[in-house]
Design a protein around this motif. Structure first.
Motif, short mmCIF file in Angstrom:
data_model
loop_
_atom_site.label_atom_id
_atom_site.label_comp_id
_atom_site.label_asym_id
_atom_site.label_seq_id
_atom_site.Cartn_x
_atom_site.Cartn_y
_atom_site.Cartn_z
N PHE A 25 -20.85 74.24 52.41
CA PHE A 25 -20.76 73.93 53.73
C PHE A 25 -20.03 75.65 54.66
O PHE A 25 -19.53 75.23 55.44
CB PHE A 25 -20.29 72.62 54.02
CG PHE A 25 -21.29 71.95 53.60
CD1 PHE A 25 -22.79 71.43 53.88
CD2 PHE A 25 -20.40 70.34 53.20
CE1 PHE A 25 -23.24 70.45 53.64
CE2 PHE A 25 -21.33 69.68 53.08
CZ PHE A 25 -22.47 69.89 52.86
N LYS A 26 -20.36 76.38 53.44
CA LYS A 26 -19.28 76.98 54.19
C LYS A 26 -19.43 77.85 54.77
O LYS A 26 -19.44 79.12 56.20
CB LYS A 26 -18.35 77.88 53.26
CG LYS A 26 -18.78 79.07 52.05
CD LYS A 26 -17.90 79.23 50.97
CE LYS A 26 -18.69 79.51 49.78
NZ LYS A 26 -17.67 79.63 48.43
N ASP A 27 -21.36 78.71 54.31
CA ASP A 27 -21.59 79.87 54.98
C ASP A 27 -22.96 79.75 54.81
O ASP A 27 -23.80 78.28 54.09
CB ASP A 27 -21.86 80.74 54.33
CG ASP A 27 -21.59 81.51 53.24
OD1 ASP A 27 -22.75 80.45 52.29
OD2 ASP A 27 -20.82 82.26 52.63
N ILE A 28 -24.40 80.22 55.20
CA ILE A 28 -26.40 79.80 55.53
C ILE A 28 -26.13 79.72 53.72
O ILE A 28 -27.21 78.75 53.59
CB ILE A 28 -26.57 80.41 56.18
CG1 ILE A 28 -28.02 80.47 56.04
CG2 ILE A 28 -26.28 82.37 55.34
CD1 ILE A 28 -28.34 79.07 56.79
N ASP A 29 -25.66 81.12 53.26
CA ASP A 29 -25.71 80.64 51.31
C ASP A 29 -25.55 79.48 50.41
O ASP A 29 -26.50 79.22 49.97
CB ASP A 29 -25.21 81.72 50.94
CG ASP A 29 -26.27 83.18 50.98
OD1 ASP A 29 -26.66 83.30 51.61
OD2 ASP A 29 -24.86 83.97 50.61
N THR A 93 -20.75 78.02 61.87
CA THR A 93 -21.44 77.73 60.82
C THR A 93 -22.93 77.39 61.34
O THR A 93 -23.35 77.90 61.52
CB THR A 93 -20.74 76.94 61.25
OG1 THR A 93 -19.48 76.85 59.62
CG2 THR A 93 -21.76 75.66 59.23
N ILE A 94 -23.09 76.57 62.60
CA ILE A 94 -23.69 76.51 63.38
C ILE A 94 -24.60 77.43 64.08
O ILE A 94 -25.94 77.72 63.59
CB ILE A 94 -23.13 75.76 64.95
CG1 ILE A 94 -23.29 73.78 64.23
CG2 ILE A 94 -25.11 75.16 65.88
CD1 ILE A 94 -22.31 73.21 65.83
N ASP A 95 -23.93 78.07 64.70
CA ASP A 95 -24.55 79.41 64.95
C ASP A 95 -25.37 80.49 63.41
O ASP A 95 -26.70 81.49 63.74
CB ASP A 95 -23.68 80.58 65.34
CG ASP A 95 -23.53 80.74 66.90
OD1 ASP A 95 -23.91 79.94 67.04
OD2 ASP A 95 -22.24 80.99 67.32
N GLN A 96 -24.58 80.40 62.69
CA GLN A 96 -25.48 81.17 61.45
C GLN A 96 -26.37 80.09 60.49
O GLN A 96 -27.10 81.08 59.70
CB GLN A 96 -23.63 81.16 60.61
CG GLN A 96 -24.35 82.31 59.02
CD GLN A 96 -23.57 82.35 58.25
OE1 GLN A 96 -22.27 80.97 57.88
NE2 GLN A 96 -23.52 83.40 57.50
N THR A 97 -26.17 79.27 60.16
CA THR A 97 -26.72 78.10 60.02
C THR A 97 -27.82 77.75 60.49
O THR A 97 -29.30 77.49 59.24
CB THR A 97 -26.00 77.28 59.04
OG1 THR A 97 -24.90 77.84 59.15
CG2 THR A 97 -26.85 76.83 58.29
#
Length: 161
Positions: A25-29, A93-97
Motif C-alpha cells: 500500500f505504498k503507491d498506486i503501483d 495515498t488517497i490522492d494518488q490512488t
C-alpha cells in the motif's frame, strides 16, 4: 444422504487468505499489484488481511511514545507533527490512488480524520497506563483499520465484490 453431501461439498468454494503488508500500500503501483492478486482469486472465498500503509505503524508507535512523554499531548509539537504526518501520508495515498469526484475523495480523507479523532480518545489511557499492552494494541490498530477501509474502497472502485 451421501449424494446430498457430495452435492453441497462440490458447491463449497476454496478459502484463500492473503495478508497484504505495508509495502502493498505504498503507491498506486503496489495497490494495482495487490488488485491483480485479488482478481486472480476472485472466484474463491477470499479473506484479506491488511497491514497499515507503509511506515504508518512506526508513526503510530512514535505517537504513543510521544503522548506518554508529553505533559499536554494535544498541544505538544511532537504529537501534533506525528498526527499531521499520518494524515498527510494517507491523504497523499488517497490522492494518488483514487479517482472520482472531489466529494468522494474528501469522504475518504474524512474517514482518516475520523479515525485520528478516535485515536486521540486513547490519549488519556496512554498517559495513565503507559504505552504498553492494551494501549499499544489500541494505538497501532488504527493503521490496519484505515488501510483495510481504503483497500476495500479501492477494490469496490474496481468492481471487485
Amino acid at each position: 444422504m451421501k449424494n446430498i453431501k457430495n452435492f453441497f461439498g462440490s458447491m463449497q468454494k476454496e478459502t484463500v487468505v492473503f495478508k497484504f503488508g505495508g509495502g502493498c500500500f505504498k503507491d498506486i503501483d503496489s495497490f494495482n499489484h495487490s488488485l491483480q492478486i485479488v482478481e486472480k482469486y476472485r472466484h474463491t472465498r477470499l479473506v484479506i488481511v491488511c497491514s497499515a500503509l507503509n511506515g504508518i505503524t512506526n508513526k503510530l508507535i512514535e505517537f504513543g511514545k510521544a503522548v506518554y512523554a508529553a505533559i499536554d499531548p494535544l498541544s505538544d509539537p511532537k504529537v501534533v507533527e506525528i498526527l499531521k504526518a499520518i494524515i498527510d501520508k494517507h491523504d497523499a495515498t488517497i490522492d494518488q490512488t483514487f479517482s472520482g469526484s472531489s466529494e468522494y475523495i474528501q469522504s475518504l480523507k474524512n474517514y482518516v480524520r475520523e479515525q485520528i479523532e478516535n485515536l486521540k480518545k486513547g490519549i488519556k489511557d496512554i498517559q495513565t497506563l503507559g504505552f504498553a499492552e492494551k494501549t499499544f494494541d489500541f494505538t497501532v490498530h488504527f493503521g490496519e483499520r484505515i488501510s483495510t477501509y481504503l483497500f476495500y474502497k479501492f477494490l469496490e472502485d474496481k468492481k471487485i465484490p
